[in-house]
Design a protein around this motif. Structure first.
Motif, mmCIF file in Angstrom:
data_model
loop_
_atom_site.group_PDB
_atom_site.id
_atom_site.type_symbol
_atom_site.label_atom_id
_atom_site.label_comp_id
_atom_site.label_asym_id
_atom_site.label_seq_id
_atom_site.Cartn_x
_atom_site.Cartn_y
_atom_site.Cartn_z
ATOM 1 N N PHE A 157 0.823 -1.210 0.000
ATOM 2 C CA PHE A 157 0.000 0.000 0.000
ATOM 3 C C PHE A 157 0.861 1.265 0.000
ATOM 4 O O PHE A 157 0.518 2.263 -0.642
ATOM 5 N N VAL A 158 1.984 1.239 0.707
ATOM 6 C CA VAL A 158 2.900 2.381 0.695
ATOM 7 C C VAL A 158 3.463 2.593 -0.704
ATOM 8 O O VAL A 158 3.494 3.713 -1.225
ATOM 9 N N TRP A 159 3.896 1.512 -1.336
ATOM 10 C CA TRP A 159 4.455 1.614 -2.685
ATOM 11 C C TRP A 159 3.382 1.998 -3.704
ATOM 12 O O TRP A 159 3.680 2.668 -4.694
ATOM 13 N N LYS A 160 2.152 1.605 -3.468
ATOM 14 C CA LYS A 160 1.072 2.002 -4.369
ATOM 15 C C LYS A 160 0.933 3.520 -4.390
ATOM 16 O O LYS A 160 0.720 4.127 -5.451
ATOM 17 N N ASN A 161 1.064 4.150 -3.240
ATOM 18 C CA ASN A 161 1.037 5.615 -3.177
ATOM 19 C C ASN A 161 2.269 6.220 -3.841
ATOM 20 O O ASN A 161 2.191 7.275 -4.485
ATOM 21 N N TYR A 178 3.757 5.044 -6.363
ATOM 22 C CA TYR A 178 3.607 4.885 -7.808
ATOM 23 C C TYR A 178 2.542 5.802 -8.415
ATOM 24 O O TYR A 178 2.304 5.757 -9.626
ATOM 25 N N ASP A 179 1.893 6.608 -7.604
ATOM 26 C CA ASP A 179 0.856 7.496 -8.121
ATOM 27 C C ASP A 179 1.433 8.373 -9.241
ATOM 28 O O ASP A 179 2.490 9.009 -9.059
ATOM 29 N N GLY A 216 2.984 10.760 -6.770
ATOM 30 C CA GLY A 216 3.862 9.734 -6.206
ATOM 31 C C GLY A 216 5.299 10.190 -6.082
ATOM 32 O O GLY A 216 5.810 10.963 -6.904
#
Length: 296
Positions: free
Chosen positions: A131-135, A137-138, A142
């Motif tokens: 979830f941290v990496w998903k943010n 990658y924004d 991001g």
């Protein structure tokens, strides 16, 4: 007095036997309930049209297995899984070996701090990390795009989605290899290094001619366990891309998860699970055989 001592010893030995038998029985019961019975149930279910929501459990023979073997998406996901595993394992071994060598060489100060720093991602739950990496990658806000000065749509562009999953996986897992390699290096005979240094061997020569050959069992261990682990990867895919865009990032385990818990086709998912299990078992056996031959 001696009779009392013998009686006490006899009671103690009997209680130890009872305790040991209780522990063994508990372990057997645990493995039966949580491992063997579910595995048998899944194998049995793979020969059925099995949908718990509809109450279906209809025998259909080998139809699920035939469908899996003829399913192009399954083999595409297996191809993705193979490429993903090879790249992730190679990166894990190379990065782990280089960092472990740097820490072992005593060129880096505060080695305990760096060991802890490298290992922290490994013990962090994958869901939280994803979830941290998903943010990160924004595409607009991001951190990664801000650092690169770009606007790459990491998770929705087929060219970058698998790379995004690989970057997350490599970052999270390389610390495991660092710790294992360090343990292997500290167990190496120091007299070999001292003799090589006296003979004029530089750091590069000592690494490739002494350290790396002696670490061969450790490398093999990390490669085999990593392949087994990465062939079962699904959490990063589930959190980041859900197999998208389209089916670009489908891995075998995520496809099984999708069939079982999204489409509730448990029989079909069970058949895929056992085919994946057989493939992993074959690869593991081949790896062990190759490791044994190289060891000879």
């Amino acid at each position: 007095m001696q009779k009392r001592i013998k009686s006490a010893n006899s009671l103690r030995s009997k209680s130890e036997i009872v305790l040991r038998n209780t522990v063994v029985a508990s372990l057997i019961l645990f493995f039966l309930v949580f491992f063997y019975i579910p595995i048998f149930a899944a194998f049995y279910g793979s020969f059925h049209l099995w949908n718990p929501l509809k109450g279906q459990f209809k025998p259909i023979g080998l139809k699920n297995w035939q469908t899996v073997l003829n399913n192009s998406l399954f083999w595409f996901s297996m191809k993705n899984t193979g490429v993903f595993s090879i790249v992730a394992v190679a990166a894990r071994v190379i990065i782990g070996l280089l960092l472990a060598s740097a820490l072992f060489s005593k060129l880096v100060k505060a080695r305990s701090f760096f060991r802890m720093l490298y290992y922290m991602p490994t013990i962090t739950p994958m869901v939280a990390v994803a979830f941290v990496w998903k943010n990160m990658y924004d595409p607009q806000f991001g951190l990664l795009n801000q650092l690169l000065g770009s606007k790459i749509n990491w998770l929705f562009d087929g060219r970058y989605a698998m790379i995004a999953i690989l970057l997350l996986t490599i970052w999270k897992d390389f610390g495991y290899a660092v710790v294992i390699f360090l343990g292997g290096m500290y167990s190496l005979p120091m007299d070999c290094f001292e003799a090589a240094e006296i003979d004029g061997a530089n750091a590069r020569q000592r690494f490739f001619r002494i350290t790396l050959p002696l670490l061969k069992p450790t490398v093999i261990f990390i490669v085999i366990t990593s392949f087994i682990s990465y062939f079962q990867t699904y959490i990063p895919v589930m959190v980041l891309t859900q197999g998208g865009p389209g089916t670009k990032t489908y891995l075998a385990s995520y496809l099984i998860f999708d069939q079982a818990f999204s489409k509730y086709n448990f029989g079909y998912a069970s058949a895929m699970s056992f085919i994946l299990f057989l493939i992993i078992a074959i690869l593991t056996a081949v790896s062990f055989k190759a490791a044994g031959e190289n060891g000879q």
